[in-house]
Design a protein around this motif. Structure first.
Motif, PDB file in Angstrom:
ATOM      1  N   TYR A 172      39.248 -49.876 -14.073  1.00  0.00           N
ATOM      2  CA  TYR A 172      38.848 -51.038 -14.898  1.00  0.00           C
ATOM      3  C   TYR A 172      40.078 -51.833 -15.331  1.00  0.00           C
ATOM      4  O   TYR A 172      40.084 -53.068 -15.259  1.00  0.00           O
ATOM      5  CB  TYR A 172      38.072 -50.569 -16.141  1.00  0.00           C
ATOM      6  CG  TYR A 172      36.574 -50.462 -15.911  1.00  0.00           C
ATOM      7  CD1 TYR A 172      35.770 -51.602 -15.817  1.00  0.00           C
ATOM      8  CD2 TYR A 172      35.967 -49.228 -15.774  1.00  0.00           C
ATOM      9  CE1 TYR A 172      34.413 -51.502 -15.599  1.00  0.00           C
ATOM     10  CE2 TYR A 172      34.602 -49.118 -15.552  1.00  0.00           C
ATOM     11  CZ  TYR A 172      33.827 -50.258 -15.466  1.00  0.00           C
ATOM     12  OH  TYR A 172      32.473 -50.169 -15.241  1.00  0.00           O
ATOM     13  N   SER A 215      31.172 -56.670 -15.352  1.00  0.00           N
ATOM     14  CA  SER A 215      30.393 -56.404 -16.580  1.00  0.00           C
ATOM     15  C   SER A 215      29.066 -55.742 -16.224  1.00  0.00           C
ATOM     16  O   SER A 215      28.609 -54.827 -16.918  1.00  0.00           O
ATOM     17  CB  SER A 215      30.099 -57.712 -17.329  1.00  0.00           C
ATOM     18  OG  SER A 215      31.276 -58.414 -17.535  1.00  0.00           O
ATOM     19  N   PHE A 225      27.913 -52.271 -17.818  1.00  0.00           N
ATOM     20  CA  PHE A 225      26.750 -52.162 -18.706  1.00  0.00           C
ATOM     21  C   PHE A 225      25.558 -51.468 -18.045  1.00  0.00           C
ATOM     22  O   PHE A 225      24.629 -51.046 -18.743  1.00  0.00           O
ATOM     23  CB  PHE A 225      26.351 -53.539 -19.253  1.00  0.00           C
ATOM     24  CG  PHE A 225      27.329 -54.057 -20.270  1.00  0.00           C
ATOM     25  CD1 PHE A 225      27.448 -53.438 -21.512  1.00  0.00           C
ATOM     26  CD2 PHE A 225      28.169 -55.116 -19.980  1.00  0.00           C
ATOM     27  CE1 PHE A 225      28.358 -53.895 -22.450  1.00  0.00           C
ATOM     28  CE2 PHE A 225      29.091 -55.576 -20.905  1.00  0.00           C
ATOM     29  CZ  PHE A 225      29.194 -54.968 -22.143  1.00  0.00           C
TER      30      PHE A 225
END
Lengths: 127, 423
Positions: free
Chosen positions: B10, B72, B76
């Motif tokens: 990340y 994202s 998520f």
């Protein structure tokens, strides 16, 4: 008939794998409950410890992979012309045990909903 | 809870994407970059529209934002950032330079989410479909801004089309996988091309389909030339960091990856536990840059998009060993038909034909070369079929090529007389 299709795919891929060794005997046993199922496969070809470990690794991945199970898992059981891919199954089941029994290889695996408790079936406990 | 190695991934991606935004702002200034970014949202995005021709800064900002949205979604939806998801984020980044925008991606992603809810699955289960399914983003842009409908009507129509596309994609994508058995890495491109055939036919039937035109930036921009080498340095650094100071293991694991066929789904991060996938991605990046330099093609949006996609799939099916035969097949076809490799069609075909790398990996060099050759022939026609609505046109052509070759190979494989029962 979602359950039927999933079972069909999983049985197809494992039998594809077992048939690669040209067994003279192959048995598939299914036990179903409302919230899960237990599948057993038996053949008459014993495997080396290294081969057993390789099968175990494929059927018991280290991490859950929903992105692979839900999409690429759909390929399981469809392609029987080339080598079987047990990892396609590993992402879709709750767990598997692999061992040599008296006559040959035995693969057991369990699948089901989140409510499914494999302990209610004949799952083996690690010593 | 994200594991340490995933946290590194990340951080690396965030550094890369923010660095690219910064590069965009540095080149064109913040104001012009943002103005061009807005312009890109309303510009035509069907194949081939090079956003760097509108503005390099705006294109870089757009590409990074598209990739950040993808990243994202991965975060998520609680799926791991590994081979397939890294490939998706790099592909989004690449196509953010020529076709994908945040505006045209979001309705499709929302549609896939609705499909997941309908099938009682998590978005994570369909996350790859949501990420790669944005290949049909141009359908949204086209309906919104290019059909001459008034905006109060075209906006809801375009959003609805995006939602419907997303809703049907999981069903189509699953079925298309069965056709080529995982030998076409860009399976969603194949699926989107299939959907694109129906969408373009509907537009033609209503006399609202305009001809395709090519916007191809041939100007030399230093930032676009140095972008891939800079990303490669980052990839090598992450590879070395992830290998805990064991260069020998990094080397042996990278060699191990070269031996894999790459057939879907082969997550290289599952195969080895070192930084070898990063190194493999970097090596593919270097090889692609050298190939583009030798061919004489410009480093513009679509070419960089191709290179970013090759790099991304360096963690999910591609390696130097299984890619080169397919690329050679495209080069041979280009030479035989008297085409120029630096032209838009051949150079993109050469980069994206690596979608067929698993065929070379599984069936050998000759089959790989044949696959690349057929791919070049097919890909030159397919964009017109779907009206340029499917950005992964090479995924569509690759799917057709793989299905064609696999059907023949499968027939040959299943008719071995030696294995018949004795009569």
């Amino acid at each position: 008939m979602k359950r039927k299709e999933i079972l069909n795919r999983l049985i197809g891929e494992v039998t594809n794998f077992l048939l690669e060794d040209n067994p003279l005997r192959l048995v598939v046993s299914l036990h179903q409950e409302d919230d899960g199922a237990h599948l057993s496969f038996f053949d008459d070809r014993k495997r080396t410890e290294e081969e057993l470990e390789s099968i175990r690794t494929s059927l018991n991945p280290k991490h859950t992979r929903p992105e692979l199970a839900g999409y690429y898992g759909m390929m399981a059981g469809h392609d029987t012309s080339w080598k079987a891919r047990l990892n396609l199954i590993g992402w879709q089941i709750k767990g598997a045990s692999v061992k040599n029994n008296d006559s040959g290889l035995q693969i057991d695996f369990w699948l089901g909903s989140d409510a499914f408790n494999p302990d209610h079936f004949t799952i083996e406990k690690e010593d | 809870m994200i594991e340490k190695h995933e946290r590194i991934r990340y951080i690396a991606l965030l550094c890369m994407l923010l660095g690219i935004i910064l590069a965009g702002f540095t080149v064109d200034g913040v104001h012009k970059s943002l103005v061009d970014f807005i312009k890109i949202q309303t510009s035509s995005s069907r194949l081939i529209q090079d956003f760097t021709a509108i503005g390099v800064g705006g294109a870089l900002v757009n590409a990074s934002l598209v990739a950040l949205i993808g990243l994202s979604l991965v975060f998520f939806s609680s799926v791991s950032l590994s081979g397939p998801t890294l490939a998706a984020v790099f592909t989004l980044l690449g196509f953010g330079l020529f076709g994908k925008t945040p505006l045209n991606n979001l309705p499709i992603m929302a549609g896939v989410w609705i499909a997941a809810r309908f099938a009682r699955k998590t978005l994570g289960s369909y996350s790859l479909i949501a990420l790669f399914g944005t290949a049909l983003g141009p359908l949204v842009t086209y309906l919104m801004f290019e059909t001459a409908l008034p905006l109060p009507l075209s906006i809801p129509v375009a959003i609805m089309a995006g939602l419907v596309t997303g809703i049907i994609l999981p069903a189509i994508a699953g079925s298309m996988l069965q056709l080529h058995h995982g030998y076409n890495l860009y399976n969603i491109g194949f699926s989107c091309g299939f959907i694109g055939l129906f969408a373009s036919s509907a537009l033609r039937a209503s006399n609202r389909m305009q001809p395709i035109f090519i916007l191809w930036n041939t100007q030399r921009h230093v930032v676009l030339v140095v972008l891939i080498p800079a990303v490669v340095i980052l990839l090598f650094s992450v590879g070395i960091i992830s290998s805990h100071g064991s260069p020998k293991k990094l080397f042996t694991d990278t060699k191990k990856l070269q031996r894999l066929s790459g057939r879907l789904p082969t997550d290289y991060f599952d195969v080895v536990d070192s930084g070898a996938p990063w190194l493999n991605m970097g090596l593919l990046g270097i090889a692609s840059v050298l190939f583009v330099l030798i061919s004489g093609a410009p480093f513009n949006g679509p070419v960089l998009g191709g290179i970013f996609t090759v790099i991304g799939f360096g963690a999910f099916g591609k390696s130097l060993k299984n890619c080169w035969p397919v690329v050679l097949g495209v080069c041979l076809g280009t030479w035989l038909f008297g085409k120029t490799l630096a032209d838009p069609g051949p150079i993109l075909a050469a980069l994206f034909a690596t979608t067929l790398a698993p065929i070379a990996g599984q069936f050998g060099i000759i089959t790989g070369i044949i696959a690349g050759f057929i791919h070049l022939i097919v890909v030159e026609s397919t964009a017109a079929w779907h009206g340029g609505l499917d950005l992964y046109n090479n995924g569509f052509a690759g799917g057709l090529t793989a299905t064609f070759l696999i059907a023949i190979l499968q027939w040959y494989q299943t008719n071995r007389s030696k294995e018949d029962f004795k009569s």
